[in-house]
Enzyme design. Structure first.
Site, PDB file in Angstrom:
ATOM      1  N   GLY A 168      -8.056  -4.043 -13.760  1.00 35.89           N
ATOM      2  CA  GLY A 168      -7.754  -5.468 -13.873  1.00 35.89           C
ATOM      3  C   GLY A 168      -6.786  -5.946 -12.808  1.00 35.89           C
ATOM      4  O   GLY A 168      -6.068  -6.921 -13.003  1.00 35.89           O
ATOM      5  N   ARG A 295     -20.425  -0.138 -16.205  1.00 35.39           N
ATOM      6  CA  ARG A 295     -20.909  -1.097 -17.216  1.00 35.39           C
ATOM      7  C   ARG A 295     -21.711  -2.193 -16.510  1.00 35.39           C
ATOM      8  O   ARG A 295     -21.747  -2.239 -15.291  1.00 35.39           O
ATOM      9  CB  ARG A 295     -19.709  -1.733 -17.911  1.00 35.39           C
ATOM     10  CG  ARG A 295     -18.750  -2.304 -16.878  1.00 35.39           C
ATOM     11  CD  ARG A 295     -17.727  -3.237 -17.429  1.00 35.39           C
ATOM     12  NE  ARG A 295     -16.616  -3.407 -16.508  1.00 35.39           N
ATOM     13  CZ  ARG A 295     -16.585  -4.230 -15.483  1.00 35.39           C
ATOM     14  NH1 ARG A 295     -17.619  -4.988 -15.218  1.00 35.39           N
ATOM     15  NH2 ARG A 295     -15.541  -4.314 -14.692  1.00 35.39           N
TER      16      ARG A 295
HETATM   17  P1  ADP Z   1      -8.872  -2.707 -10.387  1.00 34.83           P
HETATM   18  O1  ADP Z   1      -9.474  -1.556 -11.132  1.00 34.83           O
HETATM   19  O2  ADP Z   1      -7.529  -3.064 -10.893  1.00 34.83           O
HETATM   20  O3  ADP Z   1      -9.808  -3.859 -10.240  1.00 34.83           O
HETATM   21  P2  ADP Z   1      -9.428  -1.985  -7.588  1.00 34.83           P
HETATM   22  O4  ADP Z   1      -9.224  -0.641  -7.022  1.00 34.83           O
HETATM   23  O5  ADP Z   1     -10.847  -2.413  -7.823  1.00 34.83           O
HETATM   24  O6  ADP Z   1      -8.558  -2.137  -8.918  1.00 34.83           O
HETATM   25  O7  ADP Z   1      -8.740  -3.049  -6.669  1.00 34.83           O
HETATM   26  C1  ADP Z   1      -8.633  -4.401  -7.049  1.00 34.83           C
HETATM   27  C2  ADP Z   1      -8.421  -5.254  -5.849  1.00 34.83           C
HETATM   28  O8  ADP Z   1      -7.231  -4.871  -5.137  1.00 34.83           O
HETATM   29  C3  ADP Z   1      -9.521  -5.182  -4.804  1.00 34.83           C
HETATM   30  O9  ADP Z   1     -10.597  -6.031  -5.099  1.00 34.83           O
HETATM   31  C4  ADP Z   1      -8.774  -5.598  -3.563  1.00 34.83           C
HETATM   32  O10 ADP Z   1      -8.612  -7.004  -3.589  1.00 34.83           O
HETATM   33  C5  ADP Z   1      -7.413  -4.981  -3.748  1.00 34.83           C
HETATM   34  N1  ADP Z   1      -7.343  -3.643  -3.126  1.00 34.83           N
HETATM   35  C6  ADP Z   1      -7.606  -2.448  -3.713  1.00 34.83           C
HETATM   36  N2  ADP Z   1      -7.449  -1.430  -2.840  1.00 34.83           N
HETATM   37  C7  ADP Z   1      -7.073  -1.995  -1.664  1.00 34.83           C
HETATM   38  C8  ADP Z   1      -6.738  -1.477  -0.350  1.00 34.83           C
HETATM   39  N3  ADP Z   1      -6.753  -0.173  -0.077  1.00 34.83           N
HETATM   40  N4  ADP Z   1      -6.381  -2.360   0.612  1.00 34.83           N
HETATM   41  C9  ADP Z   1      -6.330  -3.684   0.342  1.00 34.83           C
HETATM   42  N5  ADP Z   1      -6.626  -4.234  -0.850  1.00 34.83           N
HETATM   43  C10 ADP Z   1      -6.984  -3.400  -1.843  1.00 34.83           C
END
Ligand code: ADP
Length: 451
Positions: A168, A295
Site C-alpha cells: 500500500g 490477485r
Molecule cells: P507497495 O507494495 O507498497 O505498493 P511497491 O514496491 O509496489 O510497494 O512500490 C510502490 C511505489 O513506490 C511504486 O509504484 C513506485 O511509485 C515507488 N517505488 C517503489 N520502488 C521504487 C524505486 N526503487 N525507485 C523509485 N520509486 C519506487
C-alpha cells in the site's frame, strides 16, 4: 480441487463484488455474498443469489474476519471463495485456511502468496527466472552502519529503503546521501515493525522519474502460463493509481514481449495459478521488477478490453482445475483502452465524501464499460475505500480513446456526494496526459502547480 465450482462465496464488496457475480452467473455458478451491516442495502448484496450479513461495518469484524467468512461458507454450502482485491486477497494464512476447510480458494496457493508477499523472496524468485529487478542489496539489512554505507555506495545514491513486508505504498524511505542513511534505516524499520509486524528491510536504487508498467499473467494448475499484454498505471497520487491504460504508450513492443515471456516463465517456475500481475518501473528504456500482485487488480478491465478475454471468468475456470484453453499465440491486443477510477472524494482536497448518491447518470456507448456497484440512492459508507465506479473506454487508437473518455466523463452526472469526476476531466485535458508516457510523479507535479 478439480471439480466444477457450484456455489461461490464472494469475500469482498463494492464494484468487484458485482464484477465477480457477473462472471459467476455467466458460468452458471451460484453466488453467496457476505457483507457487513453497513452494506445491507447495497446492490451487490441484493443481486446475489444468497447473502449473509457477517458483522458490523468495521472491516476487522466483517470483510477481514477469516473466522466469520469461513463460518459463512460452511453455513451457506459454498464450495469456493473469491477474495477479490484488498481485504484478505493476499493473505496467505487465509488461503491456507480456505483450502484446509476443503474449499477452493480462487487464487494461488498460500505458499506462493507468502513467497511473493515477501519482497526480498519475490525479488530472488524473479532474478532466478530472468525477470529484470531494481539493482539493490537483496539480503535483509544488518545494523552495521559501515557495511550499509558501502552497499549504498556500490548501488549509488539515492537509494530506497523498503520493508520486505511492505504494501500500500507504506514502508519506504529515500536516502540521498550516506549521512541520511542511518536515520532512513531506523525510521523505515520502526514503521515496518508497527505496520506489518516485521522489521525486515532491504535496499534498492531509487529511480527518479520512472513509469509504472505492469504485465498481466494467467496460469493454470497444469503448468501452463501466458501473459496478456501490459498496462501503464503511471498516473498516481500517493501511490494510488488514478488512471490506467493498455497498452503502455511509446514502449517498444519487442521489449514488452521479452518481458512478458519472462513473467510467464516465472509463473511456471514458482507454480503460480490464476490471474496475477508483475509490476515494473520503467526508466531509460529498462524495466525493473518491484512486486507481484497475486490477485485480480482494479485495473483488469483495460486488459479485458484490448484482449477480449474475461479475466474473472478465467480465474474461476482455472480454480475449477480447467487447463488453459488457449496459448500465447491466442492472445492478441487490439486498440487502446483507458480506465478512470471515480472516487467518492472531493476532487480538490481528496477528502472522502461518504453519503447518499442523489443523482447518478451515466452515458451509454458501445465503446464504454462501467464497472460500479452504485446507482441513484446508493449509500457510500464511511468504513471502506472510496471507489464508486470505473469508466473504461476502448478505441482503435490512443488518441480516440482519450477523446472517448472525455466524452464519457462529460456525459456523467453524480450528485449528492463529491466525486473525482472533475479531476479526471482536468487530467484528460493536460497535454502530458494526452501525449502519454508520463512518469509516476506527473500527477503530483500537476497538483502542486495548481495550488
Ligand atoms: P507497495 O507494495 O507498497 O505498493 P511497491 O514496491 O509496489 O510497494 O512500490 C510502490 C511505489 O513506490 C511504486 O509504484 C513506485 O511509485 C515507488 N517505488 C517503489 N520502488 C521504487 C524505486 N526503487 N525507485 C523509485 N520509486 C519506487
Amino acid at each position: 480441487m478439480s471439480a466444477p465450482l457450484r456455489r461461490l462465496l464472494i469475500a469482498n464488496r463494492g464494484e468487484i463484488a458485482c464484477r465477480i457475480q457477473r462472471a459467476a452467473r455467466t458460468l452458471g455458478i451460484e453466488t453467496v455474498q457476505i457483507h457487513s451491516a453497513s452494506d445491507a442495502g447495497a446492490r451487490f448484496v441484493t443481486e446475489a443469489d444468497d447473502a449473509l450479513c457477517i458483522g458490523p461495518g468495521a472491516p476487522r469484524q466483517s470483510y477481514l474476519s477469516a473466522d466469520r467468512i469461513l463460518a459463512a461458507a460452511q453455513l451457506t454450502g459454498a464450495d469456493a471463495i473469491h477474495p477479490g482485491y484488498g481485504f484478505l486477497s493476499e493473505n496467505a494464512d487465509f488461503a491456507d485456511r480456505v483450502e484446509a476447510a476443503g474449499l477452493t480458494f480462487v487464487g494461488p496457493t498460500g505458499d506462493v502468496i507468502r513467497r511473493m508477499g515477501d519482497k526480498i523472496a519475490a525479488k530472488h524468485a524473479m532474478e532466478e527466472a530472468g525477470v529484470p529487478c531494481v539493482p539493490g542489496y537483496d539480503g535483509p539489512l544488518i545494523d552495521d552502519p559501515a557495511a550499509l554505507v558501502a552497499v549504498a555506495e556500490r548501488i549509488g545514491f539515492p537509494v530506497l529503503i523498503k520493508a520486505a513486508a511492505g504494501g500500500g505504498g507504506r514502508g519506504m524511505r529515500v536516502a540521498r546521501s550516506a549521512e541520511e542513511l542511518p536515520q532512513a534505516l531506523s525510521t523505515t524499520r520502526e514503521e515496518a515493525r508497527l505496520a506489518f509486524g516485521d522489521a525486515t528491510v532491504y535496499l534498492e536504487k531509487f529511480l527518479g522519474t520512472p513509469r509504472h508498467v505492469e504485465i498481466q499473467v494467467l496460469a493454470d494448475t497444469h503448468g501452463q502460463a501466458v501473459w496478456l499484454g501490459d498496462r501503464d498505471c503511471s498516473l498516481q497520487r500517493r501511490h494510488q493509481k488514478v488512471i490506467e491504460e493498455a497498452p503502455a504508450p511509446g514502449i517498444d513492443r519487442a521489449a514488452i514481449a521479452t518481458l512478458g515471456e519472462a513473467c510467464a516463465e516465472a509463473c511456471r517456475r514458482i507454480g503460480y495459478r490464476g490471474a496475477g500481475t508483475f509490476e515494473f518501473l520503467y526508466q531509460d528504456g529498462a524495466f525493473f521488477f518491484i512486486e507481484m500482485n497475486t490477485r485480480i487488480q482494479v485495473e483488469h478491465p483495460v486488459t479485458e478490453a484490448v484482449t477480449g478475454l474475461d479475466l474473472v471468468q478465467a480465474q474461476l475456470r482455472i480454480a475449477a482445475g480447467e487447463p488453459l484453453w488457449f496459448d500465447q499465440s491466442g492472445v492478441t491486443v487490439s486498440g487502446h483502452a483507458i480506465e478512470c477510477r471515480i472516487n467518492a472524494e472531493d476532487p480538490d482536497s481528496f477528502l472522502p465524501s461518504p453519503g447518499r448518491i442523489a443523482d447518478w447518470q451515466l452515458p451509454e456507448h458501445p465503446w464504454l464499460r462501467i464497472d460500479s456497484h452504485c446507482g441513484p440512492g446508493a449509500v457510500i459508507p464511511t468504513e471502506y475505500d472510496s471507489l464508486i465506479g470505473k469508466l473504461i473506454v476502448h478505441a482503435p487508437d490512443r488518441e480516440s480513446a482519450v477523446a472517448r473518455m472525455r466524452r464519457a466523463l462529460e456525459g456523467t452526472r453524480i450528485e449528492g456526494i463529491r466525486s473525482t469526476l472533475a479531476l479526471h476531466e482536468w487530467l484528460l485535458s493536460d497535454p502530458g496526459v494526452q501525449a502519454g508516457g508520463i512518469d509516476i510523479h506527473h500527477l503530483e507535479r500537476l497538483l502542486e502547480e495548481r495550488t
